[in-house]
Scaffold this motif. Structure first.
Motif, short mmCIF file in Angstrom:
data_model
loop_
_atom_site.label_atom_id
_atom_site.label_comp_id
_atom_site.label_asym_id
_atom_site.label_seq_id
_atom_site.Cartn_x
_atom_site.Cartn_y
_atom_site.Cartn_z
N ASN A 170 0.86 -1.18 0.00
CA ASN A 170 0.00 0.00 0.00
C ASN A 170 0.90 1.23 0.00
O ASN A 170 1.42 1.63 1.04
N LEU A 197 0.63 4.30 0.03
CA LEU A 197 0.32 5.47 0.85
C LEU A 197 0.34 5.12 2.34
O LEU A 197 0.20 5.99 3.19
N LEU A 230 -5.41 -4.74 -3.32
CA LEU A 230 -6.19 -3.52 -3.55
C LEU A 230 -6.15 -2.62 -2.34
O LEU A 230 -6.29 -3.09 -1.20
N CYS A 231 -6.03 -1.33 -2.58
CA CYS A 231 -6.09 -0.34 -1.53
C CYS A 231 -7.36 0.48 -1.76
O CYS A 231 -7.93 0.43 -2.84
N ASP A 232 -7.78 1.22 -0.75
CA ASP A 232 -8.94 2.12 -0.83
C ASP A 232 -10.24 1.36 -0.63
O ASP A 232 -10.58 0.47 -1.42
N LYS A 264 -13.43 2.09 -1.10
CA LYS A 264 -14.43 2.11 -2.19
C LYS A 264 -14.08 1.07 -3.24
O LYS A 264 -14.94 0.36 -3.75
N VAL A 265 -12.79 1.05 -3.60
CA VAL A 265 -12.32 0.13 -4.63
C VAL A 265 -12.47 -1.30 -4.14
O VAL A 265 -12.94 -2.19 -4.87
N ARG A 282 -16.25 -2.33 -4.05
CA ARG A 282 -16.76 -2.57 -5.41
C ARG A 282 -16.24 -3.90 -5.95
O ARG A 282 -16.95 -4.62 -6.65
N TYR A 283 -14.97 -4.20 -5.63
CA TYR A 283 -14.41 -5.48 -6.06
C TYR A 283 -15.15 -6.64 -5.40
O TYR A 283 -15.51 -7.63 -6.07
N GLU A 302 -18.09 8.34 -2.62
CA GLU A 302 -16.92 9.23 -2.81
C GLU A 302 -17.05 10.47 -1.91
O GLU A 302 -16.12 10.83 -1.18
#
Lengths: 213, 213
Positions: A45, A47, A60-62, A64-65, A68-69, A95
């Motif tokens: 990650n 960040l 995956l980071c975030d 929302k992402v 959704r995945y 968002e």
């Protein structure tokens, strides 16, 4: 098995824990504090934020992402609307809630809850008052316009409801509650989301963790 | 007809103009500067940012959300991958590029390009040097690891390539170019994306606008 890096109490990690619970997907919780400046964690990650999800080859980071995945890869039960226009509205509300609203709500949380407990410092009450009096109300008014009087944003409970409510859970740890006189729909939605059994179970874990400090 | 509120030169508005062009969708450009503190505009975009897309009853803010909506509502030609894992990777790279990378790249753009032209002030070279020397390189290294030596991130050109490249177009207006010795894949991708005829057409409009100041 899916791994989720994060800690209880983050408004973003909370969404992922609850969503995986609602989908009935087992996962491993890997304890990871955000911004720990941990070079090994920054490999996955860049960040240093939380959550990060690892599902086989995919990292995956975030939140929302990630959410959704999870919806696309593990569709049942549905937790986002499918119609393109509703789906886009869901994306926008998630968002908006995850950026501007969370920034202000976690500002209150950080100042009044984390700062005294973790950093042994007084909260900056002038900064908090600026958030509560001036900066937050226009965003609350905007959210109010997207929430029905009863039920949830898209009828049944979806991740959009949780995304809207999650930052206010952190603000409530710091003693801030959305005023039901001024924003009755948002205040009602917060109560309805908190009453969801899977949400309640994760909040009970958070309470245990914060109580144990 | 679809309306897009925004201005040429924004790294986010650029994505939407180019995507609509690639899909062959006619739209009306409504001139709107970001953060203009325009109460009427804030009714449709609570943060006052650009772009905003209006398609019939639907009003959407945030370029990622808008581009995903365009893809779902107007599928041909495909501009995002469809496989759930690739799609999630596309979402994450667009999120990462649109937040942390854009913040730094537009920091250079604002200081060296906008500040002297619009505000008649000297750029803060210490701040720029901190970005270029310390803050940007780890993010460039991360991107470099996701870009192939030839072609595009998912083989054919997708919005992911444009999302990665768009902030660097702004940085290049301010004289900053990604060093092809240190980050050859990213530097190559920037050139390949700029060579796309629809991208080139929008960049020619930007050049005309900036030249006319």
């Amino acid at each position: 098995m899916i791994k989720v890096y994060g800690v209880h109490g983050s408004p973003f990690v909370r969404k992922v824990y609850i969503m995986l619970g609602l989908k009935g997907i087992s996962f491993e919780m890997v304890q990871q504090r955000p911004f720990a400046n941990d070079p090994e964690y920054k490999m996955i990650n860049p960040l240093g934020k939380v959550p990060t999800l690892v599902d086989g080859e995919l990292t995956l980071c975030d939140s929302k992402v990630i959410c959704r995945y999870i919806e696309n890869a593990y569709p049942e039960p549905r937790l986002y609307p499918e119609d393109p226009a509703e789906r886009a509205k869901a994306d926008w509300l998630e968002e908006f809630s995850g950026t501007s609203v969370t920034e202000l709500a976690t500002g209150i949380f950080f100042q009044r809850f984390m700062r005294p407990r973790v950093f042994k410092q007084e909260p900056d009450e002038k900064f908090i008052s600026e958030i509560i009096t001036n900066r937050l109300p226009p965003l609350l008014a905007y959210l109010e316009g997207h929430i029905p009087q009863e039920g949830f944003v898209f009828g049944d409970f979806t991740m959009t409801d949780l995304a809207i409510v999650s930052p206010f859970i952190n603000a409530s740890y710091a003693g801030y509650e959305v005023d039901p006189e001024s924003w009755p729909r948002l205040a009602g939605l917060i109560n309805r989301v908190k009453a969801n059994p899977e949400v309640a179970a994760v909040l009970a874990e958070e309470a245990r963790m914060f109580g144990a400090r």
